[in-house]
Design a protein around this motif. Structure first.
Motif, PDB file in Angstrom:
ATOM      1  N   PHE A  17      14.203  -2.302 -13.852  1.00 55.05           N
ATOM      2  CA  PHE A  17      14.996  -2.744 -14.997  1.00 55.05           C
ATOM      3  C   PHE A  17      14.550  -4.135 -15.449  1.00 55.05           C
ATOM      4  N   GLU A  18      14.280  -5.004 -14.495  1.00 56.24           N
ATOM      5  CA  GLU A  18      13.775  -6.332 -14.827  1.00 56.24           C
ATOM      6  C   GLU A  18      12.393  -6.229 -15.474  1.00 56.24           C
ATOM      7  N   LEU A  19      11.594  -5.307 -14.992  1.00 60.23           N
ATOM      8  CA  LEU A  19      10.275  -5.090 -15.584  1.00 60.23           C
ATOM      9  C   LEU A  19      10.395  -4.672 -17.047  1.00 60.23           C
ATOM     10  N   VAL A  20      11.342  -3.793 -17.345  1.00 63.92           N
ATOM     11  CA  VAL A  20      11.550  -3.358 -18.726  1.00 63.92           C
ATOM     12  C   VAL A  20      11.964  -4.545 -19.592  1.00 63.92           C
ATOM     13  N   LEU A  21      12.869  -5.379 -19.083  1.00 68.22           N
ATOM     14  CA  LEU A  21      13.304  -6.554 -19.843  1.00 68.22           C
ATOM     15  C   LEU A  21      12.148  -7.508 -20.114  1.00 68.22           C
ATOM     16  N   LEU A  22      11.363  -7.784 -19.083  1.00 67.98           N
ATOM     17  CA  LEU A  22      10.259  -8.727 -19.244  1.00 67.98           C
ATOM     18  C   LEU A  22       9.180  -8.178 -20.172  1.00 67.98           C
ATOM     19  N   ALA A  23       8.824  -6.899 -20.006  1.00 66.04           N
ATOM     20  CA  ALA A  23       7.787  -6.310 -20.849  1.00 66.04           C
ATOM     21  C   ALA A  23       8.241  -6.204 -22.298  1.00 66.04           C
ATOM     22  N   SER A  24       9.497  -5.861 -22.516  1.00 66.61           N
ATOM     23  CA  SER A  24       9.983  -5.766 -23.896  1.00 66.61           C
ATOM     24  C   SER A  24      10.043  -7.139 -24.551  1.00 66.61           C
ATOM     25  N   HIS A  25      10.413  -8.156 -23.768  1.00 68.46           N
ATOM     26  CA  HIS A  25      10.412  -9.525 -24.306  1.00 68.46           C
ATOM     27  C   HIS A  25       9.003  -9.951 -24.696  1.00 68.46           C
ATOM     28  N   ARG A  26       8.040  -9.660 -23.838  1.00 66.83           N
ATOM     29  CA  ARG A  26       6.645 -10.013 -24.138  1.00 66.83           C
ATOM     30  C   ARG A  26       6.122  -9.213 -25.327  1.00 66.83           C
ATOM     31  N   ALA A  27       6.506  -7.935 -25.432  1.00 65.96           N
ATOM     32  CA  ALA A  27       6.080  -7.117 -26.571  1.00 65.96           C
ATOM     33  C   ALA A  27       6.647  -7.675 -27.872  1.00 65.96           C
ATOM     34  N   ARG A  28       7.886  -8.161 -27.840  1.00 61.53           N
ATOM     35  CA  ARG A  28       8.472  -8.789 -29.031  1.00 61.53           C
ATOM     36  C   ARG A  28       7.732 -10.068 -29.393  1.00 61.53           C
ATOM     37  N   GLN A  29       7.345 -10.842 -28.378  1.00 59.65           N
ATOM     38  CA  GLN A  29       6.574 -12.051 -28.644  1.00 59.65           C
ATOM     39  C   GLN A  29       5.249 -11.706 -29.324  1.00 59.65           C
ATOM     40  N   ILE A  30       4.596 -10.676 -28.838  1.00 57.47           N
ATOM     41  CA  ILE A  30       3.310 -10.268 -29.416  1.00 57.47           C
ATOM     42  C   ILE A  30       3.503  -9.813 -30.866  1.00 57.47           C
ATOM     43  N   SER A  31       4.573  -9.048 -31.110  1.00 57.56           N
ATOM     44  CA  SER A  31       4.809  -8.570 -32.474  1.00 57.56           C
ATOM     45  C   SER A  31       5.183  -9.704 -33.416  1.00 57.56           C
ATOM     46  N   GLN A  32       5.692 -10.820 -32.880  1.00 57.32           N
ATOM     47  CA  GLN A  32       6.027 -11.977 -33.704  1.00 57.32           C
ATOM     48  C   GLN A  32       4.842 -12.916 -33.892  1.00 57.32           C
ATOM     49  N   GLY A  33       3.681 -12.563 -33.308  1.00 58.91           N
ATOM     50  CA  GLY A  33       2.485 -13.341 -33.563  1.00 58.91           C
ATOM     51  C   GLY A  33       1.941 -14.115 -32.383  1.00 58.91           C
ATOM     52  N   ALA A  34       2.497 -13.941 -31.179  1.00 56.88           N
ATOM     53  CA  ALA A  34       1.965 -14.631 -30.004  1.00 56.88           C
ATOM     54  C   ALA A  34       0.571 -14.088 -29.690  1.00 56.88           C
ATOM     55  N   SER A  35      -0.273 -14.947 -29.152  1.00 54.28           N
ATOM     56  CA  SER A  35      -1.643 -14.515 -28.868  1.00 54.28           C
ATOM     57  C   SER A  35      -1.675 -13.581 -27.659  1.00 54.28           C
ATOM     58  N   ILE A  36      -2.551 -12.587 -27.737  1.00 53.84           N
ATOM     59  CA  ILE A  36      -2.708 -11.612 -26.661  1.00 53.84           C
ATOM     60  C   ILE A  36      -3.714 -12.180 -25.663  1.00 53.84           C
ATOM     61  N   LEU A  37      -3.383 -12.102 -24.386  1.00 51.51           N
ATOM     62  CA  LEU A  37      -4.208 -12.708 -23.348  1.00 51.51           C
ATOM     63  C   LEU A  37      -5.252 -11.752 -22.775  1.00 51.51           C
ATOM     64  N   LEU A  38      -5.216 -10.480 -23.176  1.00 55.65           N
ATOM     65  CA  LEU A  38      -6.190  -9.469 -22.738  1.00 55.65           C
ATOM     66  C   LEU A  38      -6.749  -8.763 -23.968  1.00 55.65           C
ATOM     67  N   ASP A  39      -7.781  -7.965 -23.769  1.00 57.02           N
ATOM     68  CA  ASP A  39      -8.295  -7.138 -24.859  1.00 57.02           C
ATOM     69  C   ASP A  39      -7.283  -6.042 -25.171  1.00 57.02           C
ATOM     70  N   ARG A  40      -7.070  -5.801 -26.460  1.00 51.02           N
ATOM     71  CA  ARG A  40      -6.062  -4.823 -26.868  1.00 51.02           C
ATOM     72  C   ARG A  40      -6.474  -3.399 -26.526  1.00 51.02           C
ATOM     73  N   ASP A  41      -7.721  -3.033 -26.670  1.00 49.75           N
ATOM     74  CA  ASP A  41      -8.217  -1.683 -26.385  1.00 49.75           C
ATOM     75  C   ASP A  41      -7.419  -0.600 -27.111  1.00 49.75           C
ATOM     76  N   ASN A  42      -7.016  -0.883 -28.348  1.00 49.88           N
ATOM     77  CA  ASN A  42      -6.276   0.064 -29.180  1.00 49.88           C
ATOM     78  C   ASN A  42      -4.924   0.444 -28.566  1.00 49.88           C
ATOM     79  N   ASP A  43      -4.358  -0.436 -27.738  1.00 57.15           N
ATOM     80  CA  ASP A  43      -3.038  -0.184 -27.141  1.00 57.15           C
ATOM     81  C   ASP A  43      -1.957  -0.827 -27.999  1.00 57.15           C
ATOM     82  N   LYS A  44      -0.770  -0.292 -27.882  1.00 63.01           N
ATOM     83  CA  LYS A  44       0.370  -0.861 -28.601  1.00 63.01           C
ATOM     84  C   LYS A  44       0.942  -2.028 -27.800  1.00 63.01           C
TER      85      LYS A  44
END
Length: 135
Positions: A17-44
């Motif tokens: 459950f904590e993993l879901v919270l952390l990953a969703s928070h990071r996904a929201r950051q990415i969608s708001q324009g935060a820089s991606i720290l890995l290659d995207r490789d056509n992933d969402k």
């Protein structure tokens, strides 16, 4: 690919459950324009967030602190404390206002004290309002 990523993340974050919270928070950051720290490789964004956690590019502790900070609505700011106000005397009087004299009526207000018997006598004297048929 996301299932393998979730299984890789369980080693880093014990609670799913904590993993879901952390990953969703990071996904929201990415969608708001935060820089991606890995290659995207056509992933969402959610998969990219999980891959960042799995590869330990981001620490779960830092993500958790950032999540908590983003959810706070009131941030306390340490301000110097005001000097203590003078305390009322035991007789129930309010101390004089700064700049006023002791001769002022407003500066020496005494509160009336009521005994329990006086209170009960006052309550017994109350009359209930009459019911009206207007409603």
């Amino acid at each position: 690919m996301a299932r393998v990523t979730v299984e890789d993340c369980i080693d880093k974050v014990d609670n799913r459950f904590e993993l879901v919270l952390l990953a969703s928070h990071r996904a929201r950051q990415i969608s708001q324009g935060a820089s991606i720290l890995l290659d995207r490789d056509n992933d969402k964004n959610p998969v990219v967030a999980l891959r960042e956690i799995a590869d330990e590019v981001l620490s779960p502790g830092d993500l958790k602190e950032d999540l908590i900070h983003s959810l706070q609505k009131h941030v306390e700011i340490d301000e110097p404390e005001a000097p203590d106000a003078p305390e009322p005397s035991a007789a129930g009087e309010v101390p004089a206002v700064a700049g006023g004299s002791d001769d002022d009526e407003e500066s020496n207000i005494a509160f009336d004290r009521m005994t329990e018997e006086d209170l009960l006598a006052g309550i017994e004297g109350l009359v209930a309002p009459e019911k009206s048929d207007d409603f």
